[in-house]
Design a protein around this motif. Sequence first.
Motif, PDB file in Angstrom:
ATOM      1  N   LEU A  25       0.827  -1.208   0.000  1.00  7.03           N
ATOM      2  CA  LEU A  25       0.000   0.000   0.000  1.00  7.03           C
ATOM      3  C   LEU A  25       0.860   1.256   0.000  1.00  7.03           C
ATOM      4  O   LEU A  25       0.551   2.237  -0.697  1.00  7.03           O
ATOM      5  CB  LEU A  25      -0.929   0.023   1.219  1.00  7.03           C
ATOM      6  CG  LEU A  25      -2.240  -0.766   1.137  1.00  7.03           C
ATOM      7  CD1 LEU A  25      -3.073  -0.534   2.389  1.00  7.03           C
ATOM      8  CD2 LEU A  25      -3.047  -0.383  -0.096  1.00  7.03           C
ATOM      9  N   ARG A  26       1.923   1.244   0.779  1.00  2.00           N
ATOM     10  CA  ARG A  26       2.813   2.415   0.795  1.00  2.00           C
ATOM     11  C   ARG A  26       3.393   2.673  -0.599  1.00  2.00           C
ATOM     12  O   ARG A  26       3.517   3.816  -1.047  1.00  2.00           O
ATOM     13  CB  ARG A  26       3.924   2.233   1.827  1.00  2.00           C
ATOM     14  CG  ARG A  26       3.441   2.635   3.236  1.00  2.00           C
ATOM     15  CD  ARG A  26       4.373   2.238   4.336  1.00  2.00           C
ATOM     16  NE  ARG A  26       5.656   2.896   4.377  1.00  2.00           N
ATOM     17  CZ  ARG A  26       5.901   4.115   4.875  1.00  2.00           C
ATOM     18  NH1 ARG A  26       4.886   4.847   5.331  1.00  2.00           N
ATOM     19  NH2 ARG A  26       7.122   4.594   4.917  1.00  2.00           N
ATOM     20  N   SER A  27       3.729   1.602  -1.285  1.00  2.24           N
ATOM     21  CA  SER A  27       4.238   1.736  -2.648  1.00  2.24           C
ATOM     22  C   SER A  27       3.144   2.221  -3.603  1.00  2.24           C
ATOM     23  O   SER A  27       3.371   3.119  -4.428  1.00  2.24           O
ATOM     24  CB  SER A  27       4.800   0.395  -3.125  1.00  2.24           C
ATOM     25  OG  SER A  27       5.215   0.464  -4.470  1.00  2.24           O
ATOM     26  N   LYS A  28       1.958   1.638  -3.462  1.00  2.00           N
ATOM     27  CA  LYS A  28       0.841   2.018  -4.338  1.00  2.00           C
ATOM     28  C   LYS A  28       0.538   3.506  -4.232  1.00  2.00           C
ATOM     29  O   LYS A  28       0.290   4.181  -5.246  1.00  2.00           O
ATOM     30  CB  LYS A  28      -0.404   1.205  -3.961  1.00  2.00           C
ATOM     31  CG  LYS A  28      -1.673   1.634  -4.676  1.00  2.00           C
ATOM     32  CD  LYS A  28      -2.882   0.824  -4.205  1.00  2.00           C
ATOM     33  CE  LYS A  28      -4.162   1.328  -4.860  1.00  2.00           C
ATOM     34  NZ  LYS A  28      -5.354   0.536  -4.426  1.00  2.00           N
ATOM     35  N   TYR A  29       0.546   4.035  -3.007  1.00  2.00           N
ATOM     36  CA  TYR A  29       0.200   5.429  -2.795  1.00  2.00           C
ATOM     37  C   TYR A  29       1.407   6.366  -2.816  1.00  2.00           C
ATOM     38  O   TYR A  29       1.306   7.538  -2.457  1.00  2.00           O
ATOM     39  CB  TYR A  29      -0.566   5.583  -1.485  1.00  2.00           C
ATOM     40  CG  TYR A  29      -1.929   4.929  -1.517  1.00  2.00           C
ATOM     41  CD1 TYR A  29      -2.869   5.292  -2.473  1.00  2.00           C
ATOM     42  CD2 TYR A  29      -2.280   3.946  -0.600  1.00  2.00           C
ATOM     43  CE1 TYR A  29      -4.122   4.702  -2.507  1.00  2.00           C
ATOM     44  CE2 TYR A  29      -3.535   3.352  -0.622  1.00  2.00           C
ATOM     45  CZ  TYR A  29      -4.451   3.728  -1.582  1.00  2.00           C
ATOM     46  OH  TYR A  29      -5.687   3.145  -1.621  1.00  2.00           O
ATOM     47  N   LYS A  30       2.582   5.825  -3.191  1.00  3.62           N
ATOM     48  CA  LYS A  30       3.804   6.610  -3.355  1.00  3.62           C
ATOM     49  C   LYS A  30       4.296   7.203  -2.043  1.00  3.62           C
ATOM     50  O   LYS A  30       4.841   8.314  -1.999  1.00  3.62           O
ATOM     51  CB  LYS A  30       3.604   7.707  -4.405  1.00  3.62           C
ATOM     52  CG  LYS A  30       3.274   7.176  -5.796  1.00  3.62           C
ATOM     53  CD  LYS A  30       3.089   8.319  -6.785  1.00  3.62           C
ATOM     54  CE  LYS A  30       2.902   7.810  -8.204  1.00  3.62           C
ATOM     55  NZ  LYS A  30       1.706   6.967  -8.384  1.00  3.62           N
ATOM     56  N   ASP A  31       4.101   6.466  -0.961  1.00  2.00           N
ATOM     57  CA  ASP A  31       4.666   6.840   0.328  1.00  2.00           C
ATOM     58  C   ASP A  31       5.894   5.969   0.573  1.00  2.00           C
ATOM     59  O   ASP A  31       6.017   4.884   0.004  1.00  2.00           O
ATOM     60  CB  ASP A  31       3.640   6.652   1.446  1.00  2.00           C
ATOM     61  CG  ASP A  31       3.945   7.495   2.668  1.00  2.00           C
ATOM     62  OD1 ASP A  31       4.917   8.272   2.630  1.00  2.00           O
ATOM     63  OD2 ASP A  31       3.204   7.374   3.661  1.00  2.00           O
ATOM     64  N   SER A  32       6.814   6.434   1.437  1.00  3.65           N
ATOM     65  CA  SER A  32       8.071   5.704   1.598  1.00  3.65           C
ATOM     66  C   SER A  32       8.818   6.174   2.829  1.00  3.65           C
ATOM     67  O   SER A  32       8.559   7.268   3.351  1.00  3.65           O
ATOM     68  CB  SER A  32       8.969   5.939   0.378  1.00  3.65           C
ATOM     69  OG  SER A  32       9.369   7.312   0.311  1.00  3.65           O
ATOM     70  N   PRO A  33       9.787   5.392   3.322  1.00  2.00           N
ATOM     71  CA  PRO A  33      10.637   5.829   4.434  1.00  2.00           C
ATOM     72  C   PRO A  33      11.405   7.110   4.086  1.00  2.00           C
ATOM     73  O   PRO A  33      11.658   7.937   4.970  1.00  2.00           O
ATOM     74  CB  PRO A  33      11.595   4.653   4.636  1.00  2.00           C
ATOM     75  CG  PRO A  33      10.852   3.469   4.108  1.00  2.00           C
ATOM     76  CD  PRO A  33      10.052   3.986   2.953  1.00  2.00           C
ATOM     77  N   GLU A  34      11.752   7.281   2.825  1.00  2.00           N
ATOM     78  CA  GLU A  34      12.476   8.489   2.407  1.00  2.00           C
ATOM     79  C   GLU A  34      11.602   9.729   2.583  1.00  2.00           C
ATOM     80  O   GLU A  34      12.073  10.785   3.048  1.00  2.00           O
ATOM     81  CB  GLU A  34      12.921   8.358   0.946  1.00  2.00           C
ATOM     82  CG  GLU A  34      14.010   7.327   0.692  1.00  2.00           C
ATOM     83  CD  GLU A  34      13.499   5.889   0.724  1.00  2.00           C
ATOM     84  OE1 GLU A  34      14.311   4.978   0.943  1.00  2.00           O
ATOM     85  OE2 GLU A  34      12.259   5.685   0.543  1.00  2.00           O
ATOM     86  N   LEU A  35      10.316   9.591   2.229  1.00  2.00           N
ATOM     87  CA  LEU A  35       9.395  10.709   2.446  1.00  2.00           C
ATOM     88  C   LEU A  35       9.200  10.978   3.929  1.00  2.00           C
ATOM     89  O   LEU A  35       9.108  12.133   4.352  1.00  2.00           O
ATOM     90  CB  LEU A  35       8.046  10.415   1.794  1.00  2.00           C
ATOM     91  CG  LEU A  35       7.830  10.872   0.360  1.00  2.00           C
ATOM     92  CD1 LEU A  35       6.415  10.541  -0.103  1.00  2.00           C
ATOM     93  CD2 LEU A  35       8.077  12.369   0.205  1.00  2.00           C
ATOM     94  N   ASP A  36       9.130   9.921   4.737  1.00  2.00           N
ATOM     95  CA  ASP A  36       9.006  10.093   6.188  1.00  2.00           C
ATOM     96  C   ASP A  36      10.149  10.962   6.706  1.00  2.00           C
ATOM     97  O   ASP A  36       9.941  11.911   7.471  1.00  2.00           O
ATOM     98  CB  ASP A  36       9.031   8.741   6.904  1.00  2.00           C
ATOM     99  CG  ASP A  36       7.863   7.842   6.528  1.00  2.00           C
ATOM    100  OD1 ASP A  36       6.879   8.352   5.964  1.00  2.00           O
ATOM    101  OD2 ASP A  36       7.942   6.637   6.811  1.00  2.00           O
ATOM    102  N   SER A  37      11.361  10.634   6.286  1.00  2.64           N
ATOM    103  CA  SER A  37      12.538  11.375   6.733  1.00  2.64           C
ATOM    104  C   SER A  37      12.504  12.819   6.240  1.00  2.64           C
ATOM    105  O   SER A  37      12.869  13.744   6.978  1.00  2.64           O
ATOM    106  CB  SER A  37      13.818  10.687   6.237  1.00  2.64           C
ATOM    107  OG  SER A  37      13.928   9.385   6.763  1.00  2.64           O
TER     108      SER A  37
END
Length: 544
Positions: free
Chosen positions: A514-526
């Motif tokens: 789901l994180r990949s599908k919605y273009k979310d990621s640990p890099e964005l978190d940081s």
Amino acid sequence: MLKSQILFLFTLSILFGCKQTEKTKETRPNILFIMSDDHAYQAISAYGSELLQTPNIDRIADEGMLFTNACVSNSICAPSRATILTGKHTHINGKIDNLMPFDTTQVTFPQIFQANGYQTAMFGKLHFGNNPKGADEFMILPGQGYYLNPDFDTPRGDTTIMGYVTDVITDLTLNWLKEDRDPDKPFMMMYMHKAPHRPWWPRPDKFAEFTKKQFPEPETLFDDYQNRGTAAKTAEMNLLTHMMYSHDSKIRPELLEKMGDKVTPKVEEFENGFYGPFGRATDEQKAQYNVVLDSINDYFEQHWPMMTEEEKMRWKYQRYMQDYLACISSVDDNVGRVLDYLDESGLAENTIVVYTSDQGFYLGDHGWFDKRFIYDESFKTPLMVRWPDKVAAGTVENEMVQNLDFAQTLLEAAGISAPSDMQGESLMPLLTGHKEQWDREAVYYHYYEYPSVHMVKRHYGIVTKEYKLVHFYYDIDEWELYDRLDDPNEMNNVYDDPAYADVVKELQIKLTELRSKYKDSPELDSLFIQKYNDMQVEKGNDFW
């Protein structure tokens, strides 16, 4: 003769074409999107509430569809609204919290309606962007807005309107529908209440009525958070220790100062938390409020020092419910005014009516007020949709739907193509009885605003009908799993229970997907953590 026949056929074709155009125009539905702020589903009788009867809001459910698993993607005001407007998660539209700026290059669904021949209007609370894109007419409360004699931003400049905000927003809405609407165009109207957002100032007559009422307590009012992790134990939204005496419970600052050390536990107050809202009242309005305020303050002065901690918690809960539910009662009355006009004018027959909130809210559940967590009371939001002859009356839907879906749903209902970069799914298959076309099994959630007011830690998660898997991060690294069917109050984290090992493994895989599908990621978190920290340094003590 031939010329006459040709002329007759030509005239007939023109008339037929006009009739088709009129028919097309007539069948494009109007949209009335009603949203309240922080309206918990626990305070709507259509959801089985024991706290309050909401007969007018219930009408929408009775005559349409009630969603029991509607939820938000980020439980906080401005981000939720940004998601609704764009059909995109907050990490895409930029509005991850109430502080980060909205990406103004984003296209909102009112703009798309406007570009496709709809007349658009927006009245009430938007919370961000007080010059909303895509609205032919708007009157928007600046920021949070005021309950009493509210200010509005308009295309013609700022104005103040005397009265109670819920009544005023409804007056503006009805005036537009009756006087300013173009009857030759379909309309898309956003009718958005400030209520019942904190600090919960009811209209004077509701204030007097509801302070005489006592309300049932939630079974988790005295939750000790023993079977949860760090996040629940450290959040600052407990009724007893964090709800403010003056700002929230309406204890006058002068009385708090007079009582001094007799007022425990100590709670830090907002500056002008009492007189900021109350100071806007006219002398006549103050006289109406003071009768009830005197009664509350007299009781507090006499009884508070002798109360046990348990009694204090119960008193604060009742004070909270009296004001919060009184605000909702006014919302319900005013929703009824608008629904009545739709019926009387004949507009109801071809108008989609949506009722929702920007998220849920804790009504003493787990001892809390406010929202932010992925736990159900703030994660779930009321949603009901009425569309005569399209949505079967009295239907209940338990599929996982999200505020992420609203834009695409309304666009499809109007026969307008949605942009390909919207991330939601149209609810039309569910609304129109084609559930076999619906294939979503899980939704994605991500909350960012930490450290900040209420100190709810950053977290993201996946939620299905059966389970909820959550990862708390930033200054901790903790996982929680809840069995939504066996533990509906979410009291027991079973993440480390061997019986759920396979569930954890499966959901972690799906969460990554789901994180990949919605273009979310640990890099964005940081990245967002760094931006947030930079803003804290820049604004210093003014950050909160």
